[in-house]
Design a protein around this motif. Sequence first.
Motif, short mmCIF file in Angstrom:
data_model
loop_
_atom_site.label_atom_id
_atom_site.label_comp_id
_atom_site.label_asym_id
_atom_site.label_seq_id
_atom_site.Cartn_x
_atom_site.Cartn_y
_atom_site.Cartn_z
N VAL A 32 0.89 -1.18 -0.07
CA VAL A 32 -0.26 -0.13 0.23
C VAL A 32 0.93 1.27 -0.03
O VAL A 32 0.60 2.39 -0.83
N ASP A 33 1.99 1.40 0.73
CA ASP A 33 2.76 2.41 0.99
C ASP A 33 4.22 1.96 1.48
O ASP A 33 4.44 1.34 2.41
N PRO A 34 5.11 2.21 0.49
CA PRO A 34 5.28 2.78 -0.72
C PRO A 34 4.87 2.04 -1.94
O PRO A 34 4.74 2.89 -2.98
N GLY A 35 4.32 1.06 -2.27
CA GLY A 35 3.74 0.64 -3.38
C GLY A 35 4.31 -0.78 -3.67
O GLY A 35 5.67 -1.17 -3.07
N TYR A 36 3.75 -1.62 -4.35
CA TYR A 36 4.16 -2.87 -4.98
C TYR A 36 5.70 -2.83 -5.68
O TYR A 36 6.53 -3.52 -5.47
N ALA A 37 5.72 -1.75 -6.59
CA ALA A 37 6.69 -1.47 -7.24
C ALA A 37 8.06 -1.27 -6.67
O ALA A 37 9.28 -1.66 -6.78
N ALA A 125 -3.44 0.36 -8.81
CA ALA A 125 -2.49 1.24 -9.28
C ALA A 125 -0.85 0.76 -9.91
O ALA A 125 -0.69 1.09 -10.60
N ALA A 126 -0.65 -0.58 -9.15
CA ALA A 126 0.41 -1.11 -9.47
C ALA A 126 0.34 -1.70 -10.91
O ALA A 126 1.28 -2.20 -11.62
N ALA A 127 -1.04 -2.28 -11.13
CA ALA A 127 -1.47 -3.07 -12.58
C ALA A 127 -0.94 -1.92 -13.59
O ALA A 127 -0.93 -2.58 -14.86
N THR A 128 -0.97 -0.73 -13.60
CA THR A 128 -0.89 0.39 -14.41
C THR A 128 0.57 0.42 -15.28
O THR A 128 0.97 0.83 -16.04
N ALA A 129 1.45 -0.24 -14.32
CA ALA A 129 2.80 -0.12 -14.47
C ALA A 129 3.70 -1.40 -14.38
O ALA A 129 4.84 -1.32 -14.93
N ASP A 130 3.27 -2.47 -13.84
CA ASP A 130 3.96 -3.48 -13.49
C ASP A 130 3.11 -4.72 -14.18
O ASP A 130 1.92 -4.92 -13.85
N SER A 131 3.97 -5.49 -14.97
CA SER A 131 3.30 -6.54 -15.67
C SER A 131 2.70 -7.76 -14.62
O SER A 131 1.65 -8.42 -15.10
N GLU A 132 3.36 -7.85 -13.74
CA GLU A 132 3.27 -9.16 -12.55
C GLU A 132 1.93 -8.52 -11.90
O GLU A 132 0.88 -9.53 -11.83
N ALA A 133 1.85 -7.31 -11.56
CA ALA A 133 0.58 -6.94 -10.85
C ALA A 133 -0.46 -6.86 -11.71
O ALA A 133 -1.94 -7.11 -11.31
N ALA A 134 -0.41 -6.41 -13.14
CA ALA A 134 -1.55 -6.40 -14.00
C ALA A 134 -1.98 -7.84 -14.19
O ALA A 134 -3.31 -8.00 -14.52
N ALA A 135 -1.33 -8.73 -14.26
CA ALA A 135 -1.72 -10.07 -14.40
C ALA A 135 -2.69 -10.56 -13.23
O ALA A 135 -3.83 -11.29 -13.56
N ILE A 136 -2.11 -10.26 -11.92
CA ILE A 136 -2.86 -10.79 -10.89
C ILE A 136 -4.45 -9.82 -10.76
O ILE A 136 -5.40 -10.34 -10.56
N TRP A 137 -4.43 -8.32 -11.22
CA TRP A 137 -5.37 -7.51 -11.44
C TRP A 137 -6.56 -8.37 -12.17
O TRP A 137 -7.66 -8.41 -12.04
N ARG A 138 -5.97 -8.74 -13.56
CA ARG A 138 -6.91 -9.15 -14.53
C ARG A 138 -7.63 -10.46 -14.01
O ARG A 138 -8.60 -10.55 -14.40
#
Length: 214
Positions: A32-37, A125-138
Amino acid sequence: MAVKRRYESVHRQEQARQTRQAILRAAEALFVDPGYAATPLTAIAARAGVAIQTVYKTFGSKQALLSELVDVTVAGDDEPVALPDRQFVAEIRALTGARARLARYAQHLTETHARQAQVMLALAAAATADSEAAAIWRKNLEDRRNGMAMFAADLATTGELRPEHTVDTAADVLWLAMDVRNYDWLVRQRGWPPVRFQRWYVDTVAAALLVASP
């Protein structure tokens, strides 16, 4: 000796469970803070008070840790119970009217959002810039859509869906209404009491999906 071995086994299992929970709590705070990436596994290990090797042994990778965190946060526990077998689903299906089913689901949804909002918004938020997070979001989006398809089918059995709706389009409406960003804006940002959010959910979805009451 057998009793001692069983005791030692139970003790190790409890220690492993506590370690797992400590890592998940640390990951939740830091994702959450500072974020996944911005969060390396070393930082999670330090916050959890464990060795980095323990994090790798328990979860395998940062992506797997995020995926497990999302699953546990959404479910509220780490029990291996599938969605259709959850108690709240049985309670919804035991109700006869569509509006009553929506009200019971609204209660569950509000409780879930209160628990998961920060994690899910951080994931989005992480899914907009990180492919791993994007896969989990999808995957989470797909899981939610599948869950709402089951709920739409349950509502259809009441015979109260408006004639222009199919189960598929009803699932679309339910999927939109249950989005965590609705809860974030109305409850967390605008200060609505959770009970008011529940009423809003029921009134909004009923107006969109159900035939008018005589």
